[in-house]
Write an enzyme that holds these catalytic residues in place. Structure first.
Site, PDB file in Angstrom:
ATOM      1  N   HIS A  42      99.024 -88.764 -24.908  1.00 35.99           N
ATOM      2  CA  HIS A  42      98.411 -87.827 -24.352  1.00 35.99           C
ATOM      3  C   HIS A  42      96.732 -87.710 -24.841  1.00 35.99           C
ATOM      4  O   HIS A  42      96.566 -88.404 -25.708  1.00 35.99           O
ATOM      5  CB  HIS A  42      99.164 -86.291 -24.369  1.00 35.99           C
ATOM      6  CG  HIS A  42      99.004 -85.609 -25.764  1.00 35.99           C
ATOM      7  ND1 HIS A  42      98.769 -84.147 -25.720  1.00 35.99           N
ATOM      8  CD2 HIS A  42      98.919 -85.894 -26.930  1.00 35.99           C
ATOM      9  CE1 HIS A  42      98.705 -83.962 -26.888  1.00 35.99           C
ATOM     10  NE2 HIS A  42      98.751 -84.778 -27.859  1.00 35.99           N
ATOM     11  N   CYS A  86      91.692 -85.200 -30.920  1.00 33.20           N
ATOM     12  CA  CYS A  86      92.731 -85.146 -29.721  1.00 33.20           C
ATOM     13  C   CYS A  86      92.001 -85.481 -28.252  1.00 33.20           C
ATOM     14  O   CYS A  86      92.890 -85.452 -27.391  1.00 33.20           O
ATOM     15  CB  CYS A  86      93.197 -83.816 -29.726  1.00 33.20           C
ATOM     16  SG  CYS A  86      94.130 -83.572 -31.209  1.00 33.20           S
ATOM     17  N   HIS A 105      96.033 -90.680 -27.538  1.00 34.20           N
ATOM     18  CA  HIS A 105      96.843 -91.089 -28.880  1.00 34.20           C
ATOM     19  C   HIS A 105      98.374 -90.683 -28.297  1.00 34.20           C
ATOM     20  O   HIS A 105      98.674 -90.569 -27.226  1.00 34.20           O
ATOM     21  CB  HIS A 105      96.299 -90.320 -29.800  1.00 34.20           C
ATOM     22  CG  HIS A 105      96.178 -88.825 -29.637  1.00 34.20           C
ATOM     23  ND1 HIS A 105      95.313 -88.104 -28.993  1.00 34.20           N
ATOM     24  CD2 HIS A 105      97.142 -87.830 -30.310  1.00 34.20           C
ATOM     25  CE1 HIS A 105      95.833 -86.738 -28.957  1.00 34.20           C
ATOM     26  NE2 HIS A 105      96.745 -86.551 -29.461  1.00 34.20           N
ATOM     27  N   HIS A 123     102.753 -89.215 -29.921  1.00 38.70           N
ATOM     28  CA  HIS A 123     103.511 -88.759 -31.018  1.00 38.70           C
ATOM     29  C   HIS A 123     104.736 -88.940 -30.599  1.00 38.70           C
ATOM     30  O   HIS A 123     105.196 -89.437 -29.858  1.00 38.70           O
ATOM     31  CB  HIS A 123     103.256 -87.025 -30.671  1.00 38.70           C
ATOM     32  CG  HIS A 123     101.897 -86.623 -30.899  1.00 38.70           C
ATOM     33  ND1 HIS A 123     101.334 -86.624 -32.069  1.00 38.70           N
ATOM     34  CD2 HIS A 123     101.087 -85.896 -30.039  1.00 38.70           C
ATOM     35  CE1 HIS A 123     100.012 -85.809 -32.176  1.00 38.70           C
ATOM     36  NE2 HIS A 123      99.974 -85.751 -30.796  1.00 38.70           N
ATOM     37  N   ASP A 132     109.787 -89.730 -22.068  1.00 38.23           N
ATOM     38  CA  ASP A 132     109.980 -90.786 -22.879  1.00 38.23           C
ATOM     39  C   ASP A 132     109.045 -91.865 -22.701  1.00 38.23           C
ATOM     40  O   ASP A 132     109.376 -92.445 -21.459  1.00 38.23           O
ATOM     41  CB  ASP A 132     111.238 -90.886 -23.123  1.00 38.23           C
ATOM     42  CG  ASP A 132     111.340 -91.981 -24.315  1.00 38.23           C
ATOM     43  OD1 ASP A 132     110.698 -91.783 -25.411  1.00 38.23           O
ATOM     44  OD2 ASP A 132     112.256 -92.570 -24.462  1.00 38.23           O
ATOM     45  N   HIS A 133     108.271 -92.420 -23.614  1.00 37.00           N
ATOM     46  CA  HIS A 133     107.317 -93.479 -23.451  1.00 37.00           C
ATOM     47  C   HIS A 133     106.554 -93.490 -22.144  1.00 37.00           C
ATOM     48  O   HIS A 133     105.985 -94.463 -21.770  1.00 37.00           O
ATOM     49  CB  HIS A 133     108.245 -94.905 -23.330  1.00 37.00           C
ATOM     50  CG  HIS A 133     108.803 -95.114 -24.607  1.00 37.00           C
ATOM     51  ND1 HIS A 133     109.701 -94.658 -25.256  1.00 37.00           N
ATOM     52  CD2 HIS A 133     108.406 -96.319 -25.404  1.00 37.00           C
ATOM     53  CE1 HIS A 133     110.148 -95.220 -26.447  1.00 37.00           C
ATOM     54  NE2 HIS A 133     109.069 -96.242 -26.539  1.00 37.00           N
ATOM     55  N   GLU A 147     105.156 -81.316 -32.783  1.00 42.21           N
ATOM     56  CA  GLU A 147     104.298 -82.624 -32.339  1.00 42.21           C
ATOM     57  C   GLU A 147     104.012 -83.445 -33.527  1.00 42.21           C
ATOM     58  O   GLU A 147     104.134 -84.594 -33.064  1.00 42.21           O
ATOM     59  CB  GLU A 147     103.441 -81.934 -31.867  1.00 42.21           C
ATOM     60  CG  GLU A 147     102.346 -82.642 -31.134  1.00 42.21           C
ATOM     61  CD  GLU A 147     100.992 -82.176 -30.477  1.00 42.21           C
ATOM     62  OE1 GLU A 147     100.970 -81.884 -29.255  1.00 42.21           O
ATOM     63  OE2 GLU A 147     100.079 -81.634 -31.037  1.00 42.21           O
TER      64      GLU A 147
END
Lengths: 137, 137, 137, 137, 137, 137
Positions: C14, C33, C39, C41, C79-80, C126
């Site tokens: 994100h 950010c 980037h 998490h 996810d991913h 996070e």
């Protein structure tokens, strides 16, 4: 009011099984947890008490005393045991994490409260992905 | 040469017991681990393979494939089971972490190595305070 | 009343960016950010439900069912993925942990509550140093 | 309303000692924590604030700002220090986790609240087995 | 050959200080670790031994015995102590993690090896971000 | 000889994609990791150096210096970045954990070794279930 938590660990076997149900129904509801020969967990137990800070000690509750109560009332009774067979306070109950947390609360509450604090929470971590919390009602 | 590790989890019951010994001797050597009705653990299994990086993928070994092998050869066989009763590859063996790690290595090595890497290590974490490692000899 | 929590994991990209602001203002408020190319998490998601223990099972809520709901309604969607581009329920929102936790709550609440418990908390971790909690209002 | 938590770490020495008591009484109540030459901990500090999500940022409170406040008001003052000797805000107090958490709350609350959120909780983890929480009253 | 590791914890104070140097030079090299009144850590100690699996037990080394040796030879000597003042085996040494790990190895090696295994590694975790390992030479 | 490890963290986005392959083939080999708009991780980086203990400090290598090198050579370059787009030392490489660990080794080795220790290992933890280790050849 400050909340103090002590953490203890124990290892136990159990299975989830409703004797009023067929094997099929047990497997459907409880999945692998219904396996006949038991499985087990490294349980992590967090007990939280709350109260005012005592001016002579800076403590709400001596964490060593709390650990001693948790050991004598719970850990010594359940560690390296089978929750379905060996634990008097779980007799006749399904050994779900929910029921086990309630059982632990009931074993601890009198001894904790006569040492001068209020019980706040029993948090029982069954696996890294499932935990339950009980606040006494 | 790069080392790649995949981690999987499972929950199982077991006890440590030498049938050639008296109950007294078993309790002396194995302590609470000899309790008749079993206890259990949340096992954490790390399997490490090693090899050269493949130029088409940047992988030594596809971690998803490694996880699939660990699941089909080990986790599906032992998860929510009793190591003393339910697991063919532990039959006739003491279910110590040491023996269990060797057993897991033997279940995995052929399948891993025919996928093109060398097995390096089986690390088995039994509790937060005890783990074993086996490197194949 | 017992509280039951299920934990699931997913990995996502994100960035934080307010299109109404200059690049300078974005960097000032969001720091790294706001980096243009994203980037990411390893998110850890805790969903807590509460209710009475059911006498036939010892469960407040079957943890496997809760995990299945979390997977089908949230993990399989995010996810991913890239939270700023790929996730319908985050469309038009800043992908802060706060907004994401509220979005996850909204995806889950109906499905959980029609299975007979009350949603209590979405906790979204996070990084090891930042987490948020949302209790539905 | 969303709750945002920031985690910081620091290392400090301390001892528990009531100067109005004999050495014997100190050892009885505080155990090894009364050792004259101090012991120490890797403290983990969780500070939780709460508020509405701001529409321009998606944030309740910029986690970087929260970390900066925690560092300037607490971590820089206590890190690698002796809580019984070096820390002005603990002067004249027993350095129990309870008192320390209250002290930390008092150092932070004004700075946090003038940045537009409500302080909710200071959670101070002293060891893997003892932590305390303070909610401001 | 299997490797068995036992983990124990203790809390201690220390400081890093070279008395042959000026205060300025000490602060330059050791930074905050040179603070005069000490700081401290929750140390985590992993001791690994190696050997053949014994056919009567399935053990390389009884993990309970290993824990007992670690407690009597190390943990009971250093827990809740000041490494610069209270610990005979660190007398006259800088209390860096490196020196401390070597000191711990030397305290343990004879007792471990007369119980029939080889010492393999002392791993000492000082903080979540710094650990050292010593293999005996 | 003692081994010293320093741990640092960073967050980054990436995807796995071989441009010589069809989308189908990429999805077959890399699964969700091939999603076009990237995903991401909280990476945990362990760098281990080895050497003799220096008699003036008790250190093999000043852990703060090691952290500073890791930050200036790696963390500042990759944190909150996209490994496929933003990182010069990964240009033209698949951003697998294996390749990334080798790339990190190459960025660090000269700077570490001119400070007087030998590089031993780069361990890169991509998720709680996948990590890689590289020892320099």
């Amino acid at each position: 009011m400050v909340y103090v938590t002590r953490v203890e660990h124990f290892n136990a076997a159990h299975k989830l099984w409703n004797p009023a149900w067929s094997e099929e129904k047990n497997k459907e509801v409880f999945g692998k947890c219904a396996n006949a020969n038991f499985h087990g967990h490294n349980y992590e137990l967090h007990v939280t008490v709350k109260g005012e800070v005592h001016p002579d000690t800076g403590f709400v509750f001596n964490a060593k005393t709390l650990g001693d109560i948790m050991k004598s009332k719970v850990v010594d009774i359940v560690d390296h045991c089978n929750l379905n067979i060996d634990v008097p306070f779980m007799e006749g109950k399904f050994t779900s994490a929910e029921n086990f947390a309630i059982g632990i609360w009931n074993e601890l509450v009198n001894e904790v409260e006569k040492n001068g604090a209020k019980m706040h929470c029993v948090k029982l971590i069954e696996t890294q992905r499932i935990y339950v919390e009980y606040f006494g009602n």
